[in-house]
Design a protein around this motif. Structure first.
Motif, PDB file in Angstrom:
ATOM      1  N   TRP A   1       0.842  -1.198   0.000  1.00 50.87           N
ATOM      2  CA  TRP A   1       0.000   0.000   0.000  1.00 50.87           C
ATOM      3  C   TRP A   1       0.873   1.242   0.000  1.00 50.87           C
ATOM      4  O   TRP A   1       1.727   1.385   0.874  1.00 50.87           O
ATOM      5  CB  TRP A   1      -0.900   0.016   1.249  1.00 50.87           C
ATOM      6  CG  TRP A   1      -1.961  -1.028   1.230  1.00 50.87           C
ATOM      7  CD1 TRP A   1      -1.789  -2.366   1.425  1.00 50.87           C
ATOM      8  CD2 TRP A   1      -3.368  -0.819   1.005  1.00 50.87           C
ATOM      9  NE1 TRP A   1      -3.011  -3.003   1.336  1.00 50.87           N
ATOM     10  CE2 TRP A   1      -3.985  -2.087   1.082  1.00 50.87           C
ATOM     11  CE3 TRP A   1      -4.146   0.314   0.753  1.00 50.87           C
ATOM     12  CZ2 TRP A   1      -5.358  -2.254   0.921  1.00 50.87           C
ATOM     13  CZ3 TRP A   1      -5.510   0.137   0.585  1.00 50.87           C
ATOM     14  CH2 TRP A   1      -6.105  -1.129   0.666  1.00 50.87           C
ATOM     15  N   PHE A   2       0.648   2.129  -0.946  1.00 47.61           N
ATOM     16  CA  PHE A   2       1.503   3.314  -1.018  1.00 47.61           C
ATOM     17  C   PHE A   2       0.701   4.587  -1.250  1.00 47.61           C
ATOM     18  O   PHE A   2      -0.427   4.550  -1.751  1.00 47.61           O
ATOM     19  CB  PHE A   2       2.581   3.144  -2.099  1.00 47.61           C
ATOM     20  CG  PHE A   2       2.068   2.673  -3.428  1.00 47.61           C
ATOM     21  CD1 PHE A   2       1.917   1.316  -3.684  1.00 47.61           C
ATOM     22  CD2 PHE A   2       1.739   3.583  -4.416  1.00 47.61           C
ATOM     23  CE1 PHE A   2       1.433   0.872  -4.913  1.00 47.61           C
ATOM     24  CE2 PHE A   2       1.265   3.154  -5.649  1.00 47.61           C
ATOM     25  CZ  PHE A   2       1.109   1.795  -5.893  1.00 47.61           C
ATOM     26  N   VAL A   3       1.301   5.691  -0.847  1.00 41.27           N
ATOM     27  CA  VAL A   3       0.679   7.005  -1.016  1.00 41.27           C
ATOM     28  C   VAL A   3       1.395   7.715  -2.154  1.00 41.27           C
ATOM     29  O   VAL A   3       2.628   7.775  -2.179  1.00 41.27           O
ATOM     30  CB  VAL A   3       0.799   7.835   0.286  1.00 41.27           C
ATOM     31  CG1 VAL A   3       0.357   9.277   0.046  1.00 41.27           C
ATOM     32  CG2 VAL A   3      -0.030   7.196   1.398  1.00 41.27           C
ATOM     33  N   LEU A   4       0.602   8.212  -3.095  1.00 45.94           N
ATOM     34  CA  LEU A   4       1.145   8.975  -4.215  1.00 45.94           C
ATOM     35  C   LEU A   4       0.885  10.454  -3.990  1.00 45.94           C
ATOM     36  O   LEU A   4      -0.266  10.857  -3.811  1.00 45.94           O
ATOM     37  CB  LEU A   4       0.445   8.553  -5.510  1.00 45.94           C
ATOM     38  CG  LEU A   4       0.861   7.226  -6.125  1.00 45.94           C
ATOM     39  CD1 LEU A   4      -0.088   6.876  -7.267  1.00 45.94           C
ATOM     40  CD2 LEU A   4       2.294   7.300  -6.627  1.00 45.94           C
ATOM     41  N   ALA A   5       1.923  11.248  -3.991  1.00 42.91           N
ATOM     42  CA  ALA A   5       1.778  12.698  -3.825  1.00 42.91           C
ATOM     43  C   ALA A   5       2.276  13.378  -5.087  1.00 42.91           C
ATOM     44  O   ALA A   5       3.468  13.352  -5.389  1.00 42.91           O
ATOM     45  CB  ALA A   5       2.576  13.164  -2.613  1.00 42.91           C
ATOM     46  N   THR A   6       1.345  13.937  -5.833  1.00 42.54           N
ATOM     47  CA  THR A   6       1.707  14.621  -7.075  1.00 42.54           C
ATOM     48  C   THR A   6       1.100  16.021  -7.071  1.00 42.54           C
ATOM     49  O   THR A   6       0.263  16.336  -6.227  1.00 42.54           O
ATOM     50  CB  THR A   6       1.174  13.854  -8.313  1.00 42.54           C
ATOM     51  OG1 THR A   6      -0.234  13.659  -8.147  1.00 42.54           O
ATOM     52  CG2 THR A   6       1.869  12.511  -8.465  1.00 42.54           C
TER      53      THR A   6
END
Lengths: 147, 161
Positions: free
Chosen positions: A104-109
Motif C-alpha cells: 500500500w503506497f501514497v502517491l503525492a503529485t
C-alpha cells in the motif's frame, strides 16, 4: 519521558499559538519555564518521540493531489517490486500489509494528471494492476494519542 | 497563495524553530516582518492550507504498536452520516470515503485506529462495527507488517495555485 514530557506531548498535539512568544505562553499553561519547554521539546524531537513539530499542511488545499493505492504482489517478487515502486519520487509512503493486497503506497503529485501518469508508470514497471483509492470524502483527520 | 506563502511552507517543512521567538526568527530568514508572517500563517490556518501548528508523536514510541487500518463496506446512502460519527471516536485518527474495486475490494470506508495492545485494536474495531450496525456488510483490519518507504510529504516549491 516523565509526567511533564507527557503533558507537553498531549498539549502540543492540540495546537500551538501564533504570537510573539508562543513557547512562553504554552510554558505558562504547563507551569514550567520557557527554557525548560524548549529544552524538553528539543530532546523529544532528538529521541524521535515526536516525529515533527510545526505547521501541518493540507496537500490538496495547496493544489496537490494525494492518493492511496495498493497492489497484489506475488511473495517471491516482493522486494524487487517494492524497489521499483519506491524508485518513483512521488511515492511518499509505502507499507507492507497483511492482506492479498499486500503493498500500500501514497502517491503525492501536483496534479491529478500526474497521479494518473504515475499509476500507468507503476503498472508498466511492475506488470501489476494498481488499485487506486483516492479519497472521495474526508470525515476526520487529526490525531490525539494520549502520551 | 503567493510566492511568499510558498516560501513559508518550504521554510517550515522541517518544523518550527526552537527559539523563544520562532516567528521572528522565521520572518528574518524570509526577509519579511514578523507581523506579516503571523498574519499569513493565521490566514493559511483559517482557510485550511495549514491544518494546525502542532506536535506529531511517533506512535510506536508512545507505545501504540497496534495501528490498524480498518476497512468497511457501508451502504452508499448512509456513508456520509456514519463517516462523521466514526470520525468522532477518540481512537480514530483519520477516516475517509474511498472507492471500492469490486469484486476484490468491497470496502468503501477507511478508519485508522491506534492501540497499545492487539486486543485493544480488536475492541476498537468492534466499537466501530457496533456504530455501523446493519449498514455495514463486511469489514477487515489490515496491519502494516513493514515500512517499505517513508519520506515526509515533500511539498514542492512550485505548487500551482
Amino acid at each position: 519521558m516523565d509526567k511533564i514530557d507527557r503533558s507537553i506531548i498531549n498539549t502540543l498535539q492540540e495546537g500551538f499559538p501564533i504570537c510573539d512568544s508562543p513557547y512562553q505562553q504554552v510554558a505558562l499553561t504547563l507551569n514550567i519555564t520557557e527554557d525548560d519547554l524548549l529544552h524538553r521539546l528539543e530532546c523529544l524531537l532528538e529521541t524521535g518521540i515526536l516525529s515533527r513539530f510545526g505547521p501541518l499542511f493540507h496537500a490538496e488545499q495547496m493544489g496537490g493531489a494525494l492518493s492511496l493505492a495498493a497492489v497484489k504482489v506475488p511473495e517471491e517478487d516482493f522486494d524487487s517490486i517494492a524497489e521499483k515502486i519506491n524508485s518513483l519520487p512521488e511515492v511518499a509512503h509505502n507499507y507492507a500489509r497483511n492482506h492479498s493486497l499486500n503493498m500500500w503506497f501514497v502517491l503525492a503529485t501536483e496534479t491529478l494528471e500526474q497521479q494518473q501518469a504515475s499509476i500507468q508508470t507503476i503498472e508498466n514497471l511492475t506488470g501489476l494492476t494498481v488499485y487506486n483509492m483516492p479519497k472521495i470524502k474526508e470525515y476526520f483527520v487529526g490525531l490525539k494519542l494520549e502520551a | 497563495m503567493d510566492p511568499i506563502d510558498r516560501q513559508i511552507i518550504t521554510a517550515t517543512q522541517a518544523g518550527l524553530p526552537l527559539v523563544k521567538q520562532p516567528y521572528q526568527a522565521l520572518a528574518q530568514q524570509l526577509n519579511i516582518s514578523a507581523e506579516d508572517l503571523m498574519q499569513r500563517l493565521t490566514t493559511m490556518q483559517n482557510n485550511g492550507i495549514i491544518r494546525r501548528i502542532a506536535a506529531i508523536p511517533n506512535h510506536y514510541k508512545l507505545g501504540y504498536k497496534h495501528n490498524g487500518m480498518t476497512v468497511w463496506d457501508i451502504c452508499d446512502d448512509q456513508i456520509d452520516r456514519l463517516g462523521e460519527l466514526v470520525g468522532q471516536l477518540d481512537f480514530v485518527s483519520h477516516c475517509y470515503h474511498r472507492p471500492r474495486h469490486l469484486p476484490d475490494w468491497p470496502y468503501n470506508f477507511f478508519a485508522m485506529v491506534h492501540s497499545k495492545t492487539e486486543a485493544g485494536a480488536a475492541l476498537q474495531q468492534q466499537k466501530i462495527a457496533d456504530l455501523l450496525g446493519e449498514h455495514c456488510h463486511s469489514n477487515d483490519i489490515l496491519y502494516s507488517t513493514k515500512i517499505l518507504k517513508k519520506t515526509g510529504l515533500r511539498i514542492k516549491k512550485n505548487v500551482s495555485s
